[in-house]
Design a protein around this motif. Structure first.
Motif, PDB file in Angstrom:
ATOM      1  N   ASN A   5     -61.207  -2.218  59.520  1.00 20.50           N
ATOM      2  CA  ASN A   5     -62.253  -3.224  59.359  1.00 20.50           C
ATOM      3  C   ASN A   5     -62.498  -3.518  57.876  1.00 20.50           C
ATOM      4  OD1 ASN A   5     -62.901  -3.422  62.215  1.00 20.50           O
ATOM      5  ND2 ASN A   5     -63.816  -1.372  61.992  1.00 20.50           N
ATOM      6  N   PRO A   6     -61.618  -4.275  57.254  1.00 17.33           N
ATOM      7  CA  PRO A   6     -61.854  -4.618  55.845  1.00 17.33           C
ATOM      8  C   PRO A   6     -63.096  -5.487  55.692  1.00 17.33           C
ATOM      9  CG  PRO A   6     -60.021  -5.888  56.730  1.00 17.33           C
ATOM     10  CD  PRO A   6     -60.380  -4.878  57.782  1.00 17.33           C
ATOM     11  N   LYS A   7     -63.745  -5.376  54.536  1.00 19.45           N
ATOM     12  CA  LYS A   7     -65.018  -6.055  54.303  1.00 19.45           C
ATOM     13  C   LYS A   7     -64.896  -7.563  54.457  1.00 19.45           C
ATOM     14  CE  LYS A   7     -68.668  -6.516  50.823  1.00 19.45           C
ATOM     15  NZ  LYS A   7     -69.153  -6.090  49.479  1.00 19.45           N
ATOM     16  N   TYR A   8     -63.812  -8.129  53.981  1.00 13.11           N
ATOM     17  CA  TYR A   8     -63.623  -9.578  54.029  1.00 13.11           C
ATOM     18  C   TYR A   8     -62.509  -9.957  55.012  1.00 13.11           C
ATOM     19  CZ  TYR A   8     -66.638  -9.781  49.948  1.00 13.11           C
ATOM     20  OH  TYR A   8     -67.712  -9.667  49.101  1.00 13.11           O
ATOM     21  N   GLY A   9     -62.349  -9.137  56.043  1.00  8.88           N
ATOM     22  CA  GLY A   9     -61.356  -9.459  57.061  1.00  8.88           C
ATOM     23  C   GLY A   9     -61.671 -10.767  57.766  1.00  8.88           C
ATOM     24  N   TRP A  10     -62.962 -11.020  57.993  1.00 10.49           N
ATOM     25  CA  TRP A  10     -63.364 -12.256  58.673  1.00 10.49           C
ATOM     26  C   TRP A  10     -63.018 -13.488  57.829  1.00 10.49           C
ATOM     27  CZ3 TRP A  10     -66.768 -15.310  55.965  1.00 10.49           C
ATOM     28  CH2 TRP A  10     -67.441 -14.683  54.903  1.00 10.49           C
ATOM     29  N   TYR A  11     -63.168 -13.342  56.506  1.00 14.20           N
ATOM     30  CA  TYR A  11     -62.879 -14.474  55.621  1.00 14.20           C
ATOM     31  C   TYR A  11     -61.383 -14.784  55.626  1.00 14.20           C
ATOM     32  CZ  TYR A  11     -63.020 -17.431  51.449  1.00 14.20           C
ATOM     33  OH  TYR A  11     -62.914 -18.478  50.580  1.00 14.20           O
ATOM     34  N   PHE A  12     -60.571 -13.733  55.627  1.00 17.00           N
ATOM     35  CA  PHE A  12     -59.132 -13.948  55.636  1.00 17.00           C
ATOM     36  C   PHE A  12     -58.653 -14.454  56.995  1.00 17.00           C
ATOM     37  CE2 PHE A  12     -55.464 -13.063  52.905  1.00 17.00           C
ATOM     38  CZ  PHE A  12     -56.098 -13.136  51.681  1.00 17.00           C
ATOM     39  N   LYS A  13     -59.355 -14.100  58.063  1.00 17.50           N
ATOM     40  CA  LYS A  13     -58.986 -14.637  59.374  1.00 17.50           C
ATOM     41  C   LYS A  13     -59.184 -16.149  59.410  1.00 17.50           C
ATOM     42  CE  LYS A  13     -59.720 -10.504  62.185  1.00 17.50           C
ATOM     43  NZ  LYS A  13     -60.523  -9.871  63.264  1.00 17.50           N
ATOM     44  N   LYS A  14     -60.264 -16.623  58.773  1.00 15.98           N
ATOM     45  CA  LYS A  14     -60.473 -18.073  58.690  1.00 15.98           C
ATOM     46  C   LYS A  14     -59.363 -18.733  57.875  1.00 15.98           C
ATOM     47  CE  LYS A  14     -65.489 -18.372  59.263  1.00 15.98           C
ATOM     48  NZ  LYS A  14     -66.754 -18.845  58.667  1.00 15.98           N
ATOM     49  N   ALA A  15     -58.958 -18.060  56.779  1.00 12.76           N
ATOM     50  CA  ALA A  15     -57.865 -18.602  55.963  1.00 12.76           C
ATOM     51  C   ALA A  15     -56.568 -18.639  56.754  1.00 12.76           C
ATOM     52  CB  ALA A  15     -57.706 -17.761  54.693  1.00 12.76           C
ATOM     53  N   ILE A  16     -56.333 -17.607  57.598  1.00 10.47           N
ATOM     54  CA  ILE A  16     -55.114 -17.572  58.413  1.00 10.47           C
ATOM     55  C   ILE A  16     -55.142 -18.664  59.474  1.00 10.47           C
ATOM     56  CG2 ILE A  16     -53.872 -16.186  60.123  1.00 10.47           C
ATOM     57  CD1 ILE A  16     -54.564 -13.726  58.466  1.00 10.47           C
ATOM     58  N   ASN A  17     -56.322 -18.956  60.007  1.00  5.53           N
ATOM     59  CA  ASN A  17     -56.424 -20.042  60.984  1.00  5.53           C
ATOM     60  C   ASN A  17     -56.070 -21.385  60.356  1.00  5.53           C
ATOM     61  OD1 ASN A  17     -57.206 -18.261  63.008  1.00  5.53           O
ATOM     62  ND2 ASN A  17     -59.389 -18.513  62.566  1.00  5.53           N
ATOM     63  N   ASN A  18     -56.464 -21.563  59.088  1.00  6.09           N
ATOM     64  CA  ASN A  18     -56.122 -22.806  58.393  1.00  6.09           C
ATOM     65  C   ASN A  18     -54.657 -22.817  57.950  1.00  6.09           C
ATOM     66  OD1 ASN A  18     -58.767 -23.753  58.630  1.00  6.09           O
ATOM     67  ND2 ASN A  18     -59.405 -22.777  56.715  1.00  6.09           N
ATOM     68  N   HIS A  19     -54.123 -21.622  57.623  1.00  2.20           N
ATOM     69  CA  HIS A  19     -52.725 -21.494  57.182  1.00  2.20           C
ATOM     70  C   HIS A  19     -52.068 -20.371  57.989  1.00  2.20           C
ATOM     71  CE1 HIS A  19     -53.336 -24.112  53.665  1.00  2.20           C
ATOM     72  NE2 HIS A  19     -54.503 -23.505  53.531  1.00  2.20           N
ATOM     73  N   PRO A  20     -51.571 -20.665  59.182  1.00  2.39           N
ATOM     74  CA  PRO A  20     -50.938 -19.611  60.003  1.00  2.39           C
ATOM     75  C   PRO A  20     -49.758 -18.929  59.321  1.00  2.39           C
ATOM     76  CG  PRO A  20     -51.337 -21.607  61.293  1.00  2.39           C
ATOM     77  CD  PRO A  20     -51.598 -21.957  59.866  1.00  2.39           C
ATOM     78  N   SER A  21     -49.189 -19.588  58.315  1.00  2.00           N
ATOM     79  CA  SER A  21     -48.044 -18.993  57.624  1.00  2.00           C
ATOM     80  C   SER A  21     -48.431 -17.739  56.855  1.00  2.00           C
ATOM     81  CB  SER A  21     -47.429 -20.019  56.667  1.00  2.00           C
ATOM     82  OG  SER A  21     -48.397 -20.487  55.737  1.00  2.00           O
ATOM     83  N   PHE A  22     -49.744 -17.494  56.627  1.00  3.64           N
ATOM     84  CA  PHE A  22     -50.181 -16.294  55.908  1.00  3.64           C
ATOM     85  C   PHE A  22     -49.804 -15.019  56.665  1.00  3.64           C
ATOM     86  CE2 PHE A  22     -53.848 -18.300  53.269  1.00  3.64           C
ATOM     87  CZ  PHE A  22     -52.903 -19.056  52.589  1.00  3.64           C
ATOM     88  N   ARG A  23     -49.612 -15.134  57.988  1.00  2.00           N
ATOM     89  CA  ARG A  23     -49.241 -13.939  58.764  1.00  2.00           C
ATOM     90  C   ARG A  23     -47.881 -13.389  58.337  1.00  2.00           C
ATOM     91  NH1 ARG A  23     -51.501 -17.321  62.883  1.00  2.00           N
ATOM     92  NH2 ARG A  23     -53.425 -16.412  63.744  1.00  2.00           N
ATOM     93  N   LYS A  24     -47.014 -14.266  57.813  1.00  2.00           N
ATOM     94  CA  LYS A  24     -45.681 -13.827  57.394  1.00  2.00           C
ATOM     95  C   LYS A  24     -45.582 -13.606  55.891  1.00  2.00           C
ATOM     96  CE  LYS A  24     -43.135 -16.044  61.153  1.00  2.00           C
ATOM     97  NZ  LYS A  24     -41.990 -16.922  61.513  1.00  2.00           N
ATOM     98  N   PHE A  25     -46.729 -13.653  55.202  1.00  2.00           N
ATOM     99  CA  PHE A  25     -46.697 -13.509  53.744  1.00  2.00           C
ATOM    100  C   PHE A  25     -46.238 -12.096  53.380  1.00  2.00           C
ATOM    101  CE2 PHE A  25     -48.279 -13.670  49.380  1.00  2.00           C
ATOM    102  CZ  PHE A  25     -47.992 -14.985  49.046  1.00  2.00           C
ATOM    103  N   PRO A  26     -45.213 -11.929  52.533  1.00  2.00           N
ATOM    104  CA  PRO A  26     -44.672 -10.596  52.239  1.00  2.00           C
ATOM    105  C   PRO A  26     -45.687  -9.702  51.527  1.00  2.00           C
ATOM    106  CG  PRO A  26     -43.172 -12.343  51.536  1.00  2.00           C
ATOM    107  CD  PRO A  26     -44.458 -13.000  51.861  1.00  2.00           C
ATOM    108  N   SER A  27     -45.623  -8.408  51.808  1.00  2.00           N
ATOM    109  CA  SER A  27     -46.572  -7.466  51.225  1.00  2.00           C
ATOM    110  C   SER A  27     -46.399  -7.354  49.712  1.00  2.00           C
ATOM    111  CB  SER A  27     -46.399  -6.094  51.873  1.00  2.00           C
ATOM    112  OG  SER A  27     -45.076  -5.613  51.683  1.00  2.00           O
ATOM    113  N   TYR A  28     -45.163  -7.375  49.220  1.00  2.00           N
ATOM    114  CA  TYR A  28     -44.935  -7.246  47.778  1.00  2.00           C
ATOM    115  C   TYR A  28     -45.434  -8.464  47.031  1.00  2.00           C
ATOM    116  CZ  TYR A  28     -40.797  -9.326  49.952  1.00  2.00           C
ATOM    117  OH  TYR A  28     -39.962 -10.064  50.740  1.00  2.00           O
ATOM    118  N   LEU A  29     -45.352  -9.654  47.662  1.00  2.00           N
ATOM    119  CA  LEU A  29     -45.867 -10.861  47.037  1.00  2.00           C
ATOM    120  C   LEU A  29     -47.400 -10.891  47.121  1.00  2.00           C
ATOM    121  CD1 LEU A  29     -44.589 -13.184  45.552  1.00  2.00           C
ATOM    122  CD2 LEU A  29     -44.584 -14.506  47.660  1.00  2.00           C
TER     123      LEU A  29
END
Length: 395
Positions: free
Chosen positions: A95-119
């Motif tokens: 449960n990260p503190k800003y997990g909800w904020y990043f979920k909204k960002a992922i909804n707007n940009h579904p490609s964030f789910r594949k964003f590489p960890s090193y990047l």
């Protein structure tokens, strides 16, 4: 009346002297530009990769700013780990503190789910640097350290023109001779490899120097060009001791006069450096600006508009930069040819011209004098070779 008298006789506080940079160190970092030969399709993929990185960076900048007071007292590595825990969900951090904020960002940009960890970690470091720079500039502005009294306060720009850092083996691979690279880019659906991209030029090829170390490059992709900004850590090897120094006298008529001087003042060699052709080209453009401005004021009866003759100003500035590059290189080559370890310049950093009327040719020549830039470039180039540049009082 007493208050008025005491106030009028009070002196202005002295300006704080800025600390001079210590250029000599065990290693230096210099950046080369690697030009790439890409097809139009590959160029579009590189631009798309940069756009994807910037969209991912935007929420990280805001979150880093909101939590800057908690991040301020941490080390650089601890800041990256702390900010990553605030946004990234894992088994140990469900449960990260800003997990909800990043979920909204992922909804707007579904490609964030594949964003590489090193990047992602590279973007986190970039966001921390952006916020740290803004906070420093904001504090300086509040203290009154401004170029002009009415300067506006700095603003935090969440959508920055940053470029992704490419980690070796993860998003960039080199061939044996460094004449081709493989890049991992975003094609709109997935992260794919572009194989065997030819390297047209590699700047000064500093990576081929002995004991020099390649660092993580940045992918610079825009509508004008696509290239790699390649930082190289240079291992400095100090030049041998010498009883001779290269003394340089910077002037208006002769740009630089170099003399090889011994401890007892004996001069064994001298060289005059003056790129007259480049100086004439610069002065011709300045004269054209003066003529056009005089004619424009005479016809319009108004002040000059913003951006007046900006093309001529730009060319004149670039010619001045070229003069500084040519002169500094000639000074370094002359010193190396006579095996000196120290180059001595006059300290003209706080010198101001007192002669010449406003708008006169003499005043213009003083204004165009690139003395500080010549010294700055000489310090950068000679320190890379293991030498030392010293400034002495001009009086």
């Amino acid at each position: 009346m007493v208050l008025v008298k005491s106030f009028s006789m009070s002196r202005k506080p002295a300006k704080k002297r800025t600390k001079r940079k210590k250029w000599q160190s065990a290693s230096l970092i210099r950046t080369d530009v690697w030009s790439l030969s890409l097809t139009r399709h590959q160029r579009n993929l590189a631009i798309l990769t940069v756009e994807e990185y910037r969209h991912f960076l935007k929420p990280l900048v805001l979150i880093a700013y909101w939590n800057w007071s908690a991040l301020l007292g941490l080390t650089a590595k601890e800041r990256v780990n702390t900010l990553e825990k605030l946004v990234h969900q894992t088994a140990d951090n469900p449960n990260p503190k800003y997990g909800w904020y990043f979920k909204k960002a992922i909804n707007n940009h579904p490609s964030f789910r594949k964003f590489p960890s090193y990047l992602r970690r590279a973007a986190i470091q970039d966001a921390l640097g952006i916020v740290s720079s803004f906070v420093t500039r904001w504090q300086d502005w509040k203290r009154g350290n401004r170029k002009h009294r009415h300067d506006k306060s700095p603003k935090l720009t969440a959508f920055c023109n940053s470029y992704p850092a490419l980690y070796k083996g993860q998003q960039i691979r080199y061939n044996a001779n460094f004449n081709a690279v493989d890049l991992k880019v975003w094609n709109g659906k997935d992260w794919v490899w572009l194989l065997a991209i030819p390297v047209r030029s590699s700047g000064k090829s500093r990576h081929l120097g002995q004991d020099n170390k390649l660092m993580s490059p940045s992918l610079i992709a825009n509508g004008r060009s696509v290239h790699l900004s390649m930082p190289v850590e240079i291992a400095i090897k100090e030049l041998p001791e010498s009883d001779w120094v290269c003394a340089v006298d910077l002037g208006i008529n002769t740009t630089a006069t170099c003399s090889i001087v011994s401890r007892d003042g004996t001069v064994k060699a001298r060289k005059f450096i003056s790129p007259a052709r480049d100086i004439d080209r610069r002065d011709q453009r300045k004269q054209r600006i003066a003529t056009k401005s005089k004619q424009t004021r005479k016809i319009t009866k108004r002040n000059l508009p913003q951006g007046f003759c900006k093309g001529l100003y730009r060319k004149s500035k670039q010619i001045n930069e070229h003069i500084a590059q040519v002169v500094s290189k000639a000074v370094i080559d002359f010193g190396i040819a006579h095996q000196v370890r120290v180059i001595v310049f006059e300290d003209l950093s706080n010198w101001k011209a007192k002669g010449g009327k406003h708008g006169s040719l003499q005043k213009q020549r003083f204004h165009q004098w690139c003395k500080d830039r010549i010294v700055e470039l000489a310090i950068q180039k000679f320190s890379e070779l293991g030498g030392n540049v010293v400034k002495v009082n001009a009086k």
